[in-house]
Scaffold this motif. Structure first.
Motif, mmCIF file in Angstrom:
data_model
loop_
_atom_site.group_PDB
_atom_site.id
_atom_site.type_symbol
_atom_site.label_atom_id
_atom_site.label_comp_id
_atom_site.label_asym_id
_atom_site.label_seq_id
_atom_site.Cartn_x
_atom_site.Cartn_y
_atom_site.Cartn_z
ATOM 1 N N ARG A 260 -6.031 -8.283 -7.899
ATOM 2 C CA ARG A 260 -4.706 -8.114 -7.296
ATOM 3 C C ARG A 260 -3.597 -7.965 -8.326
ATOM 4 N N ASP A 261 -3.821 -8.525 -9.530
ATOM 5 C CA ASP A 261 -2.755 -8.453 -10.547
ATOM 6 C C ASP A 261 -2.837 -7.155 -11.360
ATOM 7 N N PHE A 262 -3.816 -6.309 -11.076
ATOM 8 C CA PHE A 262 -3.944 -5.015 -11.766
ATOM 9 C C PHE A 262 -3.287 -3.915 -10.933
ATOM 10 N N GLU A 263 -2.725 -2.915 -11.626
ATOM 11 C CA GLU A 263 -2.482 -1.623 -10.999
ATOM 12 C C GLU A 263 -3.674 -0.742 -11.368
ATOM 13 N N HIS A 264 -3.943 0.299 -10.572
ATOM 14 C CA HIS A 264 -5.140 1.121 -10.782
ATOM 15 C C HIS A 264 -4.816 2.589 -10.587
ATOM 16 N N ALA A 265 -5.732 3.440 -11.044
ATOM 17 C CA ALA A 265 -5.675 4.860 -10.707
ATOM 18 C C ALA A 265 -7.103 5.378 -10.613
ATOM 19 N N VAL A 266 -7.300 6.339 -9.722
ATOM 20 C CA VAL A 266 -8.598 7.000 -9.560
ATOM 21 C C VAL A 266 -8.427 8.450 -10.000
ATOM 22 N N LEU A 267 -9.288 8.896 -10.918
ATOM 23 C CA LEU A 267 -9.240 10.247 -11.483
ATOM 24 C C LEU A 267 -10.503 10.992 -11.058
ATOM 25 N N ALA A 268 -10.328 12.120 -10.352
ATOM 26 C CA ALA A 268 -11.475 12.916 -9.900
ATOM 27 C C ALA A 268 -11.980 13.770 -11.060
ATOM 28 N N GLU B 177 -8.615 5.820 -0.573
ATOM 29 C CA GLU B 177 -7.630 5.232 0.338
ATOM 30 C C GLU B 177 -7.013 6.303 1.247
ATOM 31 N N GLY B 178 -7.838 7.270 1.660
ATOM 32 C CA GLY B 178 -7.392 8.287 2.606
ATOM 33 C C GLY B 178 -6.673 9.471 1.972
ATOM 34 N N HIS B 179 -6.455 9.462 0.652
ATOM 35 C CA HIS B 179 -5.774 10.571 -0.028
ATOM 36 C C HIS B 179 -6.794 11.424 -0.768
ATOM 37 N N GLU B 180 -6.768 12.737 -0.548
ATOM 38 C CA GLU B 180 -7.675 13.595 -1.306
ATOM 39 C C GLU B 180 -7.113 13.823 -2.712
ATOM 40 N N ILE B 181 -7.957 13.607 -3.725
ATOM 41 C CA ILE B 181 -7.547 13.760 -5.125
ATOM 42 C C ILE B 181 -8.215 15.015 -5.662
ATOM 43 N N SER C 175 -6.984 15.405 -11.152
ATOM 44 C CA SER C 175 -5.778 14.685 -10.748
ATOM 45 C C SER C 175 -6.088 13.204 -10.558
ATOM 46 N N MET C 176 -5.001 12.434 -10.442
ATOM 47 C CA MET C 176 -5.109 10.986 -10.433
ATOM 48 C C MET C 176 -4.313 10.432 -9.264
ATOM 49 N N LEU C 177 -4.874 9.462 -8.567
ATOM 50 C CA LEU C 177 -4.127 8.744 -7.528
ATOM 51 C C LEU C 177 -3.767 7.369 -8.066
ATOM 52 N N TYR C 178 -2.470 7.045 -8.045
ATOM 53 C CA TYR C 178 -1.999 5.736 -8.534
ATOM 54 C C TYR C 178 -1.980 4.723 -7.398
ATOM 55 N N LEU C 179 -2.460 3.501 -7.690
ATOM 56 C CA LEU C 179 -2.488 2.416 -6.714
ATOM 57 C C LEU C 179 -1.768 1.211 -7.308
ATOM 58 N N PRO C 180 -0.638 0.796 -6.720
ATOM 59 C CA PRO C 180 0.115 -0.324 -7.290
ATOM 60 C C PRO C 180 -0.641 -1.652 -7.132
ATOM 61 N N PRO C 181 -0.163 -2.711 -7.831
ATOM 62 C CA PRO C 181 -0.815 -4.029 -7.723
ATOM 63 C C PRO C 181 -0.795 -4.559 -6.286
ATOM 64 N N GLU C 182 -1.437 -5.691 -6.090
ATOM 65 C CA GLU C 182 -1.511 -6.418 -4.810
ATOM 66 C C GLU C 182 -2.569 -5.841 -3.878
ATOM 67 N N ARG C 183 -3.437 -5.002 -4.396
ATOM 68 C CA ARG C 183 -4.475 -4.391 -3.581
ATOM 69 C C ARG C 183 -5.784 -5.144 -3.849
ATOM 70 N N GLU C 184 -6.531 -5.476 -2.818
ATOM 71 C CA GLU C 184 -7.757 -6.277 -3.003
ATOM 72 C C GLU C 184 -9.019 -5.439 -3.029
ATOM 73 N N THR C 185 -8.966 -4.248 -2.416
ATOM 74 C CA THR C 185 -10.164 -3.395 -2.409
ATOM 75 C C THR C 185 -9.757 -1.940 -2.602
ATOM 76 N N LEU C 186 -10.729 -1.150 -2.984
ATOM 77 C CA LEU C 186 -10.573 0.300 -3.095
ATOM 78 C C LEU C 186 -11.714 0.935 -2.304
ATOM 79 N N THR C 187 -11.387 1.896 -1.434
ATOM 80 C CA THR C 187 -12.426 2.644 -0.729
ATOM 81 C C THR C 187 -12.346 4.098 -1.161
#
Ligand code: MN
Length: 286
Positions: A171-179, A187-191, A195-207
């Motif tokens: 939860r204390d990390f920010e993340h990004a997913v790079l295709a 998280e429902g966004h096509e990358i 390209s990279m999708l940024y995910l701010p902190p406070e997130r507990e899971t990634l799908t």
């Protein structure tokens, strides 16, 4: 060789302490001489070389000569100064495909000694349709042997067609997913690829979900608060630190050593006629 720059972008220059991400390839047969990067310097950062295809030969001023192949990690720490060269092997370099990422070294380590680590095998875990390899940090309790000074994660997600993968996040990390290969949905966004999708902190899971099968990189870390300046291949505290590093490289002194290679080193471009602005989250002093 065409390169896609995912980080820094116009609106985001950090994900945790990750400050740079390029992806390249896959190269077709005979399409390109591949990667040919003559000796050049770095300061204040780690470089992470991760291949999906092909092979690169790394040489550096510590005397290292090391090949990196898919599934292996080259982690170089620049500290006060290092120089290196990178060449794809083989005449054609067909199939070369990979990512080059940089991580900011914090102030306390930025002027430390340079070093180089190669990890031929990395820990991984599997889920239905997925293999997750942990390059740096830890994910779902699986810990990489590679070391960095800041708390972060880097992992390859290798997903078979039709896979839906759910991973726990800190939860204390920010993340990004790079295709890396093909578009992936997170998280429902096509990358789109590269390209990279940024995910701010406070997130507990990634799908993540992929229709066609894909490899993606997950990077993340504690938001990095220190200010720094990044220019060309240098990272420093301020404009003066960059200008000194540039002079030290151009004058050919001892700071960056020498790389045993046939090619002459790269020349640094001229500094712009303005002071380089620092980046980072901490507010500038009034
Ligand atoms: Mn480099």
């Amino acid at each position: 060789m065409p390169v896609r720059r995912s980080l820094p972008g116009r609106d985001r220059h950090l994900v945790g302490a990750w400050c740079f991400a390029d992806t390249y390839g896959p190269l077709g047969a005979g399409a390109s001489p591949g990667m040919r990067v003559p000796p050049h310097p770095h300061t204040g950062l780690h470089t992470v070389s991760w291949l999906l295809g092909g092979e690169i030969l790394h040489r550096d001023s510590l005397g290292t000569t090391c090949r990196v192949r898919p599934g292996e990690l080259n982690l170089m720490t620049a500290g006060h100064g290092i120089s290196h060269s990178e060449y794809s092997t083989g005449a054609q370099a067909s199939g070369l495909h990979g990512a080059q990422l940089w991580i900011v070294q914090p102030e306390a380590e930025r002027d430390g000694p340079p070093c180089f680590e190669h990890h031929g095998t990395l820990p991984s875990f599997t889920r239905p349709g997925a293999t997750v390899t942990v390059l740096l940090g830890a994910l779902d309790g699986v810990v990489s042997p590679a070391r960095t000074a800041t708390e972060l994660v880097g992992a390859e997600l290798d997903l078979a067609a039709g896979t839906r993968l759910r991973l726990p996040l800190r939860r204390d990390f920010e993340h990004a997913v790079l295709a890396l290969d093909k578009p992936v949905t997170a998280e429902g966004h096509e990358i789109p690829t590269g390209s990279m999708l940024y995910l701010p902190p406070e997130r507990e899971t990634l799908t993540v979900h992929t229709a066609d099968g894909n490899r993606a990189l997950l990077i993340g870390g504690v938001p990095f608060e220190e200010r720094f300046v990044m220019w060309w291949n240098f990272l420093a505290r301020d404009h003066g630190g960059i200008a000194t590093a540039r002079e030290d490289w151009e004058s050919g002194g001892t700071r960056f050593g020498t790389v045993p290679a046939q090619d002459a080193g790269l020349s640094a471009p001229p500094l712009p006629g303005v002071r380089l602005r620092s980046r980072g989250r901490r507010r500038a002093q009034p």
